[in-house]
Design an enzyme around this catalytic site. Structure first.
Site, short mmCIF file in Angstrom:
data_model
loop_
_atom_site.label_atom_id
_atom_site.label_comp_id
_atom_site.label_asym_id
_atom_site.label_seq_id
_atom_site.Cartn_x
_atom_site.Cartn_y
_atom_site.Cartn_z
N GLY A 238 19.71 53.96 83.63
CA GLY A 238 20.38 52.70 83.92
C GLY A 238 19.78 51.81 84.98
N PRO A 274 16.13 57.90 82.66
CA PRO A 274 15.73 56.50 82.72
C PRO A 274 15.00 56.05 81.45
CG PRO A 274 14.22 57.83 84.00
CD PRO A 274 15.27 58.77 83.49
N TYR A 316 21.90 39.49 74.18
CA TYR A 316 22.46 39.63 75.53
C TYR A 316 22.23 38.38 76.38
CZ TYR A 316 21.30 44.53 74.25
OH TYR A 316 21.13 45.74 73.62
N CYS A 342 15.80 31.87 60.18
CA CYS A 342 16.79 30.84 59.87
C CYS A 342 18.14 31.15 60.51
CB CYS A 342 16.91 30.70 58.36
SG CYS A 342 15.37 30.16 57.65
C1 LIG Z 1 20.74 54.06 77.06
C2 LIG Z 1 20.96 55.33 77.77
C3 LIG Z 1 20.10 55.71 78.81
C4 LIG Z 1 18.94 54.86 79.30
O1 LIG Z 1 19.39 53.70 79.91
P1 LIG Z 1 18.32 52.72 80.63
O2 LIG Z 1 19.16 51.62 81.11
O3 LIG Z 1 17.34 52.31 79.61
O4 LIG Z 1 17.70 53.49 81.75
C5 LIG Z 1 20.31 56.93 79.41
N1 LIG Z 1 21.32 57.74 79.01
C6 LIG Z 1 22.17 57.40 78.03
C7 LIG Z 1 23.25 58.33 77.65
C8 LIG Z 1 22.02 56.18 77.37
O5 LIG Z 1 22.87 55.85 76.41
#
Ligand SMILES: *Cc1c(COP(=O)(O)O)cnc(C)c1O
Length: 412
Positions: A238, A274, A316, A342
């Site tokens: 994340g 990550p 987004y 389109c």
């Molecule tokens: C999408 C996801 C991630 C990776 O998230 P990033 O924002 O790309 O780092 C990690 N764990 C889970 C469970 C996810 O769904």
């Protein structure tokens, strides 16, 4: 910086992007191996003080060339489908370092993962635990499981990529977690070994993550007091990246060190997942300007990449920097950069002050290494783009451009 200008020409490492476009065509994704390695190492080194595995989130970029690069550095992988497991194994990834996340694992996918001997299933409901137990029983194995808990913190990110509130479909409420763990313990073919969480993506603030970490650690204390042998904590992915030059986000090393400090002395193996922070800024989408067109209100730059290649702006309202591959010094103007699809939603940038570009010029859409190619489609019967991996002065096509034949291959 491994993607930048030299003598007014944009380079990825030691390779001019114009050379890649001349050979591989456009649109084309280009990834820098050096940047991917550097980001992976930043996590690995900042976590050195605690036992850990960095599990790259395959959904951010599943290209075999990228996965192989990470596998060679010792990465684990976070998968959300049987298809992603297949990719990891094909790329030489170690199944024993794979964590399987997601709310809707099918019986077939669970069997494949049990067969491959993955490290752990991050489970999201009691019925899922029951199914994994039944399938493990049938195969005569024990499945290692963790429960994904929902720490109910506000990740303060885009609504579509925030996952850690009670209103979201992900995880088990923290208040109900202990009951779910007791339920899991009753299953003979499950080995309950971890706790997992993931609160969202493109997080630009560490505070919500640290809050979630603290709640997870408190839960682990309570579970251990109930006799659960909890050995690992999976704190998800994340960490955000900077999509605009002025946007500041925590450095990987700072973020990871912060997490590591919370886990010190707790006798836990740390997993993190990550995706974006490892690959986003390692990639560009190369595209060529087809036309310029003015309407009463707008000045359009029409390029050969479209929303089917990179959907993030449409989906987004994401911002991607768009820069000329040859900096000619032509005066900047305010434009919309759009593709041939389109749909009015087919834009890559809106009302963007951008250096002057003309038909035939190449432009690079930056920060496109994560959630770019993986979300691409064949909408408008557009063959999907090629992908290229650059490593120093060498580069190779790690996915060839699709042909018209590819478009219809599985149809009759
Ligand atoms: C999408 C996801 C991630 C990776 O998230 P990033 O924002 O790309 O780092 C990690 N764990 C889970 C469970 C996810 O769904």
């Amino acid at each position: 910086m491994s993607i930048g200008y030299r003598d007014r020409a944009l380079y990825c490492e030691a390779v001019a992007l114009a050379d890649i476009a001349a050979d591989a065509g456009t649109p084309c994704y280009v990834y820098s191996a050096a940047i991917i390695r550097e980001n992976f190492r930043a996590y690995d080194q900042a976590l050195a003080a605690v036992p850990h595995t960095v599990c790259f989130s395959v959904k951010a970029n599943g290209n075999l060339g990228v996965l192989r690069l990470l596998a060679q550095m010792g990465a684990g992988f976070d998968i959300v489908s049987g298809g992603e497991l297949y990719r990891v194994v094909k790329a030489g990834g170690d199944p024993a370092k794979v964590v399987f996340s997601g709310v809707g694992k099918t019986a077939a996918e669970i069997e494949e993962a049990l067969g491959a001997g993955i490290f752990v299933f991050n489970c999201e409901s009691e019925p899922e635990l029951a199914l994994i137990d039944a399938l493990a029983h049938r195969l005569g194995v024990k499945a290692r499981v963790a429960v994904r808990v929902n720490p109910d913190v506000d990740a303060r990110t885009h609504a579509y990529i925030s996952t850690g509130r009670l209103a979201h479909k992900f995880g088990v409420d923290l208040g109900e977690a202990e009951a779910v763990y007791e339920h899991a313990r009753a299953h003979k073919n499950l080995s309950v070994e971890g706790v997992s969480c993931h609160i969202g993506s493109q997080l630009v603030d560490t505070a919500p993550v640290m809050e979630a970490v603290d709640r997870v650690l408190e839960l682990i204390d309570r579970l251990r007091a109930r006799g659960f042998d909890i050995r690992h904590a999976d704190l998800g992915g994340g960490l955000g990246v900077s999509y605009k030059p002025e946007q500041s986000v925590p450095a990987i090393s700072e973020f990871a060190a912060c997490i590591a400090s919370r886990l010190a002395g707790r006798d836990l193996h740390l997993l993190i997942e990550p995706g974006r922070s490892i690959v986003a800024n390692a990639g560009v989408l190369l595209t060529r300007v087809l036309y310029r067109k003015k309407t009463g209100e707008k000045d359009f730059v029409i390029v050969d990449a479209a929303m089917n290649d990179l959907i993030r702006p449409a989906l987004y309202s994401a911002h991607h920097e768009i820069v000329p591959v040859r900096d000619t010094g032509a005066p900047a103007s305010r434009v919309d950069v759009v593709g041939p699809v389109c749909e009015t939603g087919d834009f890559l940038a809106r009302d963007r002050e951008m250096a002057g570009v003309f038909p035939g010029d190449l432009v690079a859409i930056r920060s496109a290494g994560a959630y770019g190619f993986v979300q691409s489609s064949n909408y408008n019967a557009r063959p999907r783009a090629a992908e290229v991996l650059v490593d120093g002065a060498a580069w190779r096509i790690v996915r060839r451009r699709e042909s018209y034949d590819d478009l219809v291959r599985s149809e009759s």
